[in-house]
Design an enzyme around this catalytic site. Structure first.
Site, mmCIF file in Angstrom:
data_model
loop_
_atom_site.group_PDB
_atom_site.id
_atom_site.type_symbol
_atom_site.label_atom_id
_atom_site.label_comp_id
_atom_site.label_asym_id
_atom_site.label_seq_id
_atom_site.Cartn_x
_atom_site.Cartn_y
_atom_site.Cartn_z
ATOM 1 N N LYS A 25 0.858 -1.195 0.000
ATOM 2 C CA LYS A 25 0.000 0.000 0.000
ATOM 3 C C LYS A 25 0.888 1.236 0.000
ATOM 4 O O LYS A 25 2.024 1.188 0.505
ATOM 5 C CB LYS A 25 -0.893 0.024 1.258
ATOM 6 C CG LYS A 25 -2.107 0.899 1.107
ATOM 7 C CD LYS A 25 -3.196 0.178 0.344
ATOM 8 C CE LYS A 25 -4.419 1.024 0.133
ATOM 9 N NZ LYS A 25 -5.492 0.230 -0.479
HETATM 10 P P1 NAD Z 1 -12.797 8.582 -2.935
HETATM 11 O O1 NAD Z 1 -11.736 9.502 -2.499
HETATM 12 O O2 NAD Z 1 -13.180 8.539 -4.376
HETATM 13 O O3 NAD Z 1 -14.150 8.827 -2.098
HETATM 14 C C1 NAD Z 1 -14.192 8.857 -0.713
HETATM 15 C C2 NAD Z 1 -15.567 9.316 -0.261
HETATM 16 O O4 NAD Z 1 -15.609 9.257 1.168
HETATM 17 C C3 NAD Z 1 -15.891 10.761 -0.642
HETATM 18 O O5 NAD Z 1 -17.280 10.882 -0.916
HETATM 19 C C4 NAD Z 1 -15.550 11.535 0.612
HETATM 20 O O6 NAD Z 1 -16.251 12.776 0.720
HETATM 21 C C5 NAD Z 1 -16.003 10.541 1.674
HETATM 22 N N1 NAD Z 1 -15.356 10.791 2.968
HETATM 23 C C6 NAD Z 1 -14.073 11.118 3.190
HETATM 24 N N2 NAD Z 1 -13.880 11.311 4.504
HETATM 25 C C7 NAD Z 1 -15.067 11.086 5.105
HETATM 26 C C8 NAD Z 1 -15.515 11.125 6.451
HETATM 27 N N3 NAD Z 1 -14.677 11.466 7.444
HETATM 28 N N4 NAD Z 1 -16.810 10.834 6.696
HETATM 29 C C9 NAD Z 1 -17.661 10.505 5.697
HETATM 30 N N5 NAD Z 1 -17.294 10.454 4.409
HETATM 31 C C10 NAD Z 1 -16.017 10.751 4.123
HETATM 32 O O7 NAD Z 1 -12.306 7.132 -2.434
HETATM 33 P P2 NAD Z 1 -12.753 5.712 -2.995
HETATM 34 O O8 NAD Z 1 -11.811 5.297 -4.059
HETATM 35 O O9 NAD Z 1 -14.215 5.748 -3.244
HETATM 36 O O10 NAD Z 1 -12.432 4.787 -1.742
HETATM 37 C C11 NAD Z 1 -13.333 4.706 -0.628
HETATM 38 C C12 NAD Z 1 -12.863 3.592 0.296
HETATM 39 O O11 NAD Z 1 -12.859 2.342 -0.417
HETATM 40 C C13 NAD Z 1 -11.445 3.762 0.830
HETATM 41 O O12 NAD Z 1 -11.405 3.306 2.161
HETATM 42 C C14 NAD Z 1 -10.605 2.854 -0.039
HETATM 43 O O13 NAD Z 1 -9.451 2.369 0.627
HETATM 44 C C15 NAD Z 1 -11.586 1.713 -0.292
HETATM 45 N N6 NAD Z 1 -11.289 0.974 -1.505
HETATM 46 C C16 NAD Z 1 -11.212 1.593 -2.688
HETATM 47 C C17 NAD Z 1 -10.912 0.862 -3.839
HETATM 48 C C18 NAD Z 1 -10.887 1.498 -5.203
HETATM 49 O O14 NAD Z 1 -10.766 0.757 -6.195
HETATM 50 N N7 NAD Z 1 -11.025 2.803 -5.319
HETATM 51 C C19 NAD Z 1 -10.685 -0.526 -3.750
HETATM 52 C C20 NAD Z 1 -10.796 -1.150 -2.485
HETATM 53 C C21 NAD Z 1 -11.105 -0.385 -1.385
#
Ligand code: NAD
Length: 466
Positions: A117
């Site tokens: 990561k």
């Molecule tokens: P992103 O940055 O596109 O979106 C994150 C969202 O969470 C946004 O809407 C943001 O406003 C919201 N957010 C941030 N802080 C917050 C808080 N304190 N309270 C409430 N909402 C909050 O990120 P993403 O790519 O959608 O990833 C989201 C989660 O999924 C992360 O934990 C990431 O590790 C996990 N994830 C993502 C992927 C991927 O392919 N993008 C794969 C596996 C896991």
């Protein structure tokens, strides 16, 4: 779950292997103990932690010195693989925990990757596009020796996207002239060698995890009274009946970014008759509409507003949305059937776990439940689909993207969705069968058992356990 809790669960699970008769084909209990102890020492410890500082000249504050990390946890299953996040929450401990989870996720799904990561301690919303471009390139410059298509393959995560990855690929290519570079990163734009559907894959897989559990898996055992997890089973049956009888299953989603907004769209487009999205949230607000939100209008609005949801009455009107605006944190305690956590870590903990009403909680984000909340909600008969099972769609499609760079054939989006769904439902079946037909472990424990069994087997086959 924090790093220490992840490591404790790994130790508990691995300690249980030495008591299994003939584990790895070893009948001598003393030898088995030695082998299992060695495996535990290897998995418990991280291969490499790289910390560096990115220095850039900013438009407002002169030179900024930004901490950045890449953690390579373990590569017994294959090249290191894991996303890069840009967030103010980034610490060495957080990145290491996420790298360990990647090792487990890839092992659970039998992907030919280990776990890694990356993280950069910035708020991407507060820097200009030029600064973001510089930070992305400097990250690659600092880590150039440690990443690459047959070494460590990063992808997007929280706060990063295909644009950031395209910049990083460009920098990797500049630093390594004449070398192969297309497989150095996944999550690239389609124009730059990515695959169609990578951005949507994590959200699609999360939607598949709970819809398949309710509509396909539980249907096979419709009239089965012998399932030991009575409370969880009842909840699944209630939701299955609800969907069948034209009553909507109510979904609330925390986080409306790459992952959360796709879960909402999948529900809205594919499951309209059975379920409705009653709440969504981002870092600033929760929007609640018990009759169901108009997800298409919300997606259109967020595309025009840098990913932000409407946050006042004027913006709701502009978006064509009818909803009540609540504080961001409220989404996890609203009245709903399924709660999808797709934002950040530690969102359900001892201070709010008793107010959670959902029957099914799905960990779209990594580690959004504390161990205490996980155990408490399990005892309350809730079904918790853990991160390493639910959010693997992204890394499965990343694997297909990486594979595409080694072949002449370019996958169509249909091929991508079909391969991902097949791989996911095979593992869902293994986990759901093991979990619902025994009442010994949580679903997380069950996933760890399967993943760690694979890792221990590989370590043993590679002759590393003496
Ligand atoms: P992103 O940055 O596109 O979106 C994150 C969202 O969470 C946004 O809407 C943001 O406003 C919201 N957010 C941030 N802080 C917050 C808080 N304190 N309270 C409430 N909402 C909050 O990120 P993403 O790519 O959608 O990833 C989201 C989660 O999924 C992360 O934990 C990431 O590790 C996990 N994830 C993502 C992927 C991927 O392919 N993008 C794969 C596996 C896991």
């Amino acid at each position: 779950m924090k790093r220490k809790e992840t490591q404790t669960l790994i130790e508990t699970v691995m300690d249980s292997f030495s008591h299994r008769d003939n584990f790895l084909g070893i009948s001598d209990p003393e030898k088995r103990r030695t082998v299992c102890r060695s495996a535990k020492e290897i998995i418990k410890t991280t291969d490499k932690i790289i910390k560096c500082y990115i220095r850039i000249s900013t438009e407002k504050n002169g030179i900024a010195r930004i901490p950045a990390y890449r953690v390579q946890h373990n590569n017994i299953s294959g090249y290191y693989k894991g996303g890069i996040r840009f967030s103010e929450g980034v610490t060495e401990e957080e990145v290491e925990n996420l790298a360990i989870l990647m090792t487990l996720k890839n092992a659970l799904y039998w992907l030919p990757f280990g776990g890694a990561k990356g993280g950069v301690h910035i708020n991407p919303r507060l820097v200009s596009e030029r600064e973001l471009n510089l930070i992305s390139k400097k990250y690659v410059q600092n880590l150039a020796r440690d990443i690459g298509p047959s070494q460590d393959i990063p992808a997007p995560d929280l706060g990063t996207n295909e644009q950031v990855i395209d910049w990083m690929v460009g920098e990797y290519k500049t630093i390594n002239p004449g070398k192969s570079y297309m497989g150095s990163f996944t999550g690239k734009s389609v124009a730059n060698g990515g695959v169609k559907g990578r951005r949507e894959s994590t959200g699609r897989g999360i939607f598949l995890s709970y819809s398949w559990l309710i509509n396909s898996w539980s249907k096979q055992y419709d009239k089965n009274d012998s399932i030991p997890r009575k409370q969880q089973w009842q909840r699944l049956q209630t939701l299955h009946q609800k969907g069948r009888k034209g009553k909507s299953i109510r979904i609330a989603i925390q986080g409306f970014g790459n992952v959360g907004n796709v879960v909402a769209q999948e529900t809205y487009q594919n499951d309209k008759n059975k379920s409705s999205v009653v709440a969504v949230s981002d870092h600033a607000v929760t929007l609640y509409q018990p009759d169901g939100l108009d997800v298409e209008n919300l997606v259109t609005f967020t595309k025009q507003h840098y990913g932000d949801l409407p946050k006042n009455a004027d913006e709701l009107k502009q978006a064509g949305i009818q909803a009540t605006i609540l504080p961001a944190a409220d989404v996890v305690t609203l009245d709903c059937d399924i709660l999808v956590l797709a934002a950040i870590e530690e969102q359900i903990h001892k201070n709010n776990m008793e107010q959670v009403k959902a029957s099914i909680l799905v960990e779209g984000a990594n580690a959004p439940l504390s161990t205490e909340a996980d155990n408490y909600l399990e005892e309350q008969g809730r079904v918790i689909i853990p991160d390493i099972l639910a959010n693997a769609g992204g890394v499965i499609v990343s694997y297909l993207e990486w594979k595409q760079t080694q072949a002449v054939h370019n996958f169509t989006e249909e091929e991508i969705i079909s391969s991902m769904s097949q791989k996911m439902t095979t593992t869902f079946r293994d986990v759901f069968d093991a979990y619902f037909f025994s009442n010994k472990h949580t679903m997380r424990h069950t996933c760890y058992l399967l993943a760690l069994e694979r890792l221990t087997t590989l370590l043993y086959r590679h002759g590393k356990l003496y």
